[in-house]
Write a protein that holds these residues in place. Structure first.
Motif, PDB file in Angstrom:
ATOM      1  N   ARG A 100       0.975   2.172   5.776  1.00 21.29           N
ATOM      2  CA  ARG A 100       0.780   0.879   6.427  1.00 21.29           C
ATOM      3  C   ARG A 100       1.831  -0.139   5.969  1.00 21.29           C
ATOM      4  N   VAL A 101       2.203  -0.088   4.703  1.00 22.22           N
ATOM      5  CA  VAL A 101       3.251  -0.976   4.193  1.00 22.22           C
ATOM      6  C   VAL A 101       4.599  -0.607   4.811  1.00 22.22           C
ATOM      7  N   ALA A 102       4.831   0.682   5.039  1.00 22.55           N
ATOM      8  CA  ALA A 102       6.085   1.100   5.676  1.00 22.55           C
ATOM      9  C   ALA A 102       6.191   0.530   7.078  1.00 22.55           C
ATOM     10  N   TYR A 103       5.085   0.481   7.789  1.00 29.02           N
ATOM     11  CA  TYR A 103       5.106  -0.065   9.142  1.00 29.02           C
ATOM     12  C   TYR A 103       5.342  -1.576   9.147  1.00 29.02           C
ATOM     13  N   ARG A 104       4.802  -2.259   8.153  1.00 33.44           N
ATOM     14  CA  ARG A 104       5.011  -3.709   8.040  1.00 33.44           C
ATOM     15  C   ARG A 104       5.032  -4.084   6.561  1.00 33.44           C
ATOM     16  N   PRO A 105       6.211  -4.278   5.977  1.00 32.38           N
ATOM     17  CA  PRO A 105       6.334  -4.468   4.530  1.00 32.38           C
ATOM     18  C   PRO A 105       5.548  -5.631   3.955  1.00 32.38           C
ATOM     19  N   GLU A 106       5.335  -6.703   4.723  1.00 28.95           N
ATOM     20  CA  GLU A 106       4.632  -7.856   4.145  1.00 28.95           C
ATOM     21  C   GLU A 106       3.172  -7.546   3.834  1.00 28.95           C
ATOM     22  N   ARG A 107       2.673  -6.424   4.313  1.00 23.76           N
ATOM     23  CA  ARG A 107       1.305  -6.030   3.974  1.00 23.76           C
ATOM     24  C   ARG A 107       1.165  -5.737   2.479  1.00 23.76           C
ATOM     25  N   ALA A 108       2.266  -5.399   1.818  1.00 22.09           N
ATOM     26  CA  ALA A 108       2.198  -5.105   0.382  1.00 22.09           C
ATOM     27  C   ALA A 108       1.661  -6.310  -0.385  1.00 22.09           C
ATOM     28  N   ARG A 109       2.097  -7.524  -0.023  1.00 24.22           N
ATOM     29  CA  ARG A 109       1.605  -8.730  -0.699  1.00 24.22           C
ATOM     30  C   ARG A 109       0.127  -8.932  -0.404  1.00 24.22           C
ATOM     31  N   SER A 144      -2.760  -8.914  -3.231  1.00 24.37           N
ATOM     32  CA  SER A 144      -3.657 -10.058  -3.448  1.00 24.37           C
ATOM     33  C   SER A 144      -5.108  -9.629  -3.344  1.00 24.37           C
ATOM     34  N   ASP A 145      -5.415  -8.753  -2.392  1.00 18.95           N
ATOM     35  CA  ASP A 145      -6.792  -8.271  -2.242  1.00 18.95           C
ATOM     36  C   ASP A 145      -7.241  -7.497  -3.471  1.00 18.95           C
ATOM     37  N   GLU A 146      -6.346  -6.670  -4.015  1.00 21.36           N
ATOM     38  CA  GLU A 146      -6.703  -5.885  -5.201  1.00 21.36           C
ATOM     39  C   GLU A 146      -6.932  -6.776  -6.408  1.00 21.36           C
ATOM     40  N   LEU A 147      -6.098  -7.814  -6.555  1.00 24.31           N
ATOM     41  CA  LEU A 147      -6.305  -8.762  -7.653  1.00 24.31           C
ATOM     42  C   LEU A 147      -7.616  -9.512  -7.500  1.00 24.31           C
ATOM     43  N   ALA A 148      -8.053  -9.687  -6.251  1.00 29.50           N
ATOM     44  CA  ALA A 148      -9.316 -10.385  -5.987  1.00 29.50           C
ATOM     45  C   ALA A 148     -10.514  -9.453  -6.046  1.00 29.50           C
ATOM     46  N   GLY A 149     -10.286  -8.199  -6.403  1.00 32.59           N
ATOM     47  CA  GLY A 149     -11.392  -7.256  -6.525  1.00 32.59           C
ATOM     48  C   GLY A 149     -11.763  -6.572  -5.226  1.00 32.59           C
ATOM     49  N   THR A 150     -10.862  -6.595  -4.241  1.00 34.58           N
ATOM     50  CA  THR A 150     -11.123  -5.939  -2.953  1.00 34.58           C
ATOM     51  C   THR A 150     -10.063  -4.864  -2.734  1.00 34.58           C
ATOM     52  N   PRO A 151     -10.269  -3.675  -3.281  1.00 30.78           N
ATOM     53  CA  PRO A 151      -9.247  -2.625  -3.163  1.00 30.78           C
ATOM     54  C   PRO A 151      -9.094  -2.139  -1.732  1.00 30.78           C
ATOM     55  N   PHE A 152      -7.953  -1.539  -1.468  1.00 32.93           N
ATOM     56  CA  PHE A 152      -7.621  -1.041  -0.138  1.00 32.93           C
ATOM     57  C   PHE A 152      -8.357   0.267   0.119  1.00 32.93           C
ATOM     58  N   HIS A 153      -9.028   0.374   1.242  1.00 33.66           N
ATOM     59  CA  HIS A 153      -9.745   1.595   1.609  1.00 33.66           C
ATOM     60  C   HIS A 153      -9.409   1.960   3.049  1.00 33.66           C
ATOM     61  N   LEU A 154      -8.699   3.060   3.228  1.00 35.19           N
ATOM     62  CA  LEU A 154      -8.373   3.567   4.555  1.00 35.19           C
ATOM     63  C   LEU A 154      -7.880   4.994   4.394  1.00 35.19           C
ATOM     64  N   ARG A 155      -8.284   5.867   5.276  1.00 33.39           N
ATOM     65  CA  ARG A 155      -7.833   7.248   5.219  1.00 33.39           C
ATOM     66  C   ARG A 155      -6.443   7.345   5.833  1.00 33.39           C
ATOM     67  N   VAL A 156      -5.637   8.218   5.298  1.00 35.68           N
ATOM     68  CA  VAL A 156      -4.247   8.313   5.755  1.00 35.68           C
ATOM     69  C   VAL A 156      -4.173   8.733   7.226  1.00 35.68           C
ATOM     70  N   LYS A 158      -1.716 -17.525  -7.161  1.00 34.95           N
ATOM     71  CA  LYS A 158      -2.964 -17.008  -7.698  1.00 34.95           C
ATOM     72  C   LYS A 158      -3.267 -17.605  -9.069  1.00 34.95           C
ATOM     73  N   ILE A 159      -2.238 -17.753  -9.909  1.00 36.95           N
ATOM     74  CA  ILE A 159      -2.446 -18.355 -11.236  1.00 36.95           C
ATOM     75  C   ILE A 159      -2.904 -19.796 -11.083  1.00 36.95           C
ATOM     76  N   ASP A 160      -2.275 -20.535 -10.157  1.00 34.87           N
ATOM     77  CA  ASP A 160      -2.679 -21.929  -9.925  1.00 34.87           C
ATOM     78  C   ASP A 160      -4.142 -22.013  -9.502  1.00 34.87           C
ATOM     79  N   ASN A 161      -4.558 -21.093  -8.637  1.00 33.32           N
ATOM     80  CA  ASN A 161      -5.928 -21.138  -8.119  1.00 33.32           C
ATOM     81  C   ASN A 161      -6.960 -20.749  -9.161  1.00 33.32           C
ATOM     82  N   GLU A 162      -6.546 -19.967 -10.151  1.00 32.42           N
ATOM     83  CA  GLU A 162      -7.500 -19.461 -11.129  1.00 32.42           C
ATOM     84  C   GLU A 162      -7.487 -20.246 -12.440  1.00 32.42           C
TER      85      GLU A 162
END
Length: 508
Positions: A297-306, A310-322, A210-214
């Motif tokens: 969702r991260v518990a079900y698949r840990p790589e979703r955390a990254r 990345s989405d939050e850093l790009a200004g796209t926060p996570f939106h989903l009801r539990v 992300k730093i390289d791209n920005e």
């Protein structure tokens, strides 16, 4: 030399055994069955009923072997009846097809529940509002049992860590946490509380990219080079740790309906935020539905955390009801290991606490991030005990230890003598205002679903528990329930136990 050198470490409470007292390996009820069978056998033989006499003696032995004797380790071993019942339930679920679960458009789920949570969490309902201090909250209504509906509030905590804190501050925080746990017994509507520490060792590579791209192409060449070199000088991994604290109330003990109960709980939330803050939880807030959904969702698949990071850093926060955060797929048809969204998990549970000096860092290995797992969740469950029951338990424990302080051959049993002293001290503490709290621990780890990944995960989890001197066992059947009980959703396992499970557990 450190000023604290030579000081005695502060102890926090006592471990008290929860297993039934035994004499020669049998409980009082076990001896009653055995001796009863022998007496009936003697009577039958005396009147010439040899077959019935032998059957009575055999029945007494068989009942002990099935319902009383723990096969394996005295603490972590299980009775034959409990094992057989678990196998029966697992086979029944297999025949019904309920040990596999899928979500999405190509499933038979109703349109309003296309991505619902599985099993016991399918009936969750969200209740939102604002408490007396103007803070928004989300309560989860556990509707699995209409006779005893539960409401839970989950606090998202942000502890600063203890590595740089002086020992006096750490001791103060731990004492404050103990005070908060003890306060749970004062609210008769509280069924329990759960602390979940969710952790992983994450790669720094996405941040470097992300730093390289920005990097601005218009910046001076020297500045661009220094920024890129600085990013690559960062450590290869960082610790991703989230801490949640859930408190669970019994709706029927609060009000006549769920809405009134939710309003009552809303008035209590500031007290619990303050108590957790004093215990070192930073500035805890009631977790939003999106925060809980992200953790699930991260518990079900840990790589979703990254991906989410990345989405939050790009200004796209996570939106989903539990309530919509179910897995893409979940399979717990096998023993010990469950598979979900391309990864696998196992759960181990504490069956007896460590018989050692209790300090604030005794169980650090359970909660620290571990790079040998994709993700690790350590959940500590607390069940408040009312004062009257606490006195009875302490007295019963002292009686069991006193009876067992002399071995079968009359030799002294120093361990049981020590337990008797602890039980006596507990009775004195209870008389002077202390409280008793039942607790349990479960640890779920997620890993690559390969043979090597499975062996490494099982071996590492064994080392973690052995390092804390905790007696434990892996949960072999119904691993879906174990996995979901360690999520930060306020699930109390004992509230979901069936009548037969409760019976077999009591005999253990």
């Amino acid at each position: 030399m450190s000023e604290t050198a030579g000081k005695e470490r502060i102890r926090f409470g006592n471990w008290l055994p929860s297993t039934k007292g035994t004499l020669g390996g049998l409980t009082f009820f076990g001896w009653a069955m055995l001796l009863g069978g022998v007496m009936v056998g003697v009577v039958c033989v005396s009147v010439g009923w040899w077959a019935w006499g032998l059957l009575a003696v055999f029945a007494g032995i068989a009942l002990n072997a099935a319902f009383i004797v723990r096969w394996g380790d005295p603490n972590s071993g299980r009775t034959l009846a409990a094992k057989l019942w678990d196998r029966h339930v697992n086979a029944k679920r297999g025949r019904a097809g309920s040990n596999t679960y899928e979500t999405g458009l190509f499933t038979k789920l109703p349109a309003e529940s296309m991505t619902a949570l599985p099993g016991m969490l399918a009936d969750l309902e969200e209740i939102t509002g604002t408490d007396g201090e103007g803070e928004e909250y989300v309560l989860l209504h556990h509707r699995k049992n209409s006779r005893k509906p539960l409401l839970s509030a989950t606090f998202s905590c942000h502890p600063d860590g203890t590595a740089l804190l002086p020992q006096d501050s750490i001791d103060s925080q731990v004492s404050s946490f103990g005070g908060w746990i003890a306060s749970l017994s004062q609210d008769t509507a509280i069924e329990g509380a759960v602390i979940v520490v969710d952790s992983a060792q994450e790669s720094i590579e996405p941040l470097v990219q992300k730093i390289d791209n920005e990097v601005s192409p218009n910046a001076p060449v020297a500045a661009q080079r220094q920024l890129r070199e600085g990013a690559r000088a960062l450590s290869g991994t960082y610790a991703d740790v989230e801490v949640f604290a859930s408190v669970v109330w019994n709706v029927n003990e609060l009000a006549d309906d769920v809405e009134e109960a939710a309003a009552d709980i809303a008035a209590k939330l500031p007290y619990h935020r303050e108590g957790l803050a004093e215990a070192g939880a930073g500035s805890p807030v009631v977790a939003t539905s999106s925060e809980l959904a992200r953790a699930v969702r991260v518990a079900y698949r840990p790589e979703r955390a990254r991906e989410y990071g990345s989405d939050e850093l790009a200004g796209t926060p996570f939106h989903l009801r539990v309530t919509q955060a179910g897995p893409d797929e979940f399979d717990d048809s096998g023993r010990r290991i469950c598979y979900h969204d391309g990864v696998a998990s196992i759960t181990a549970m504490m069956v007896a606490p460590p018989q050692a000096l209790i300090t604030e860092d005794l169980m650090n290995r359970l909660f620290q991030p571990n790079g040998k797992f994709l993700r690790k969740r350590a959940a500590v469950f607390y069940g408040p005990v009312d004062p009257g029951k606490a006195f009875k338990l302490a007295k019963k424990m002292r009686g069991n230890a006193k009876r067992n302080s002399k071995g079968v051959r009359g030799d002294d049993n120093e361990i049981e003598k020590r337990r008797e002293q602890l039980a006596q001290k507990t009775e004195v503490d209870l008389m002077t205002g202390a409280s008793m709290t039942a607790f349990a621990i479960e640890v779920t780890v997620t890993f690559d679903p390969t043979k090597r990944g499975t062996n490494n995960a099982i071996g590492e989890l064994k080392q973690i528990f052995n390092g804390t001197n905790i007696s434990y066992r892996f949960i072999e059947t119904d691993t879906s329930a174990a996995f979901h009980s360690t999520l930060p959703l306020g699930v109390l396992p004992w509230e979901y136990a069936t009548a037969m499970q409760a019976l077999t557990d009591r005999t253990e």
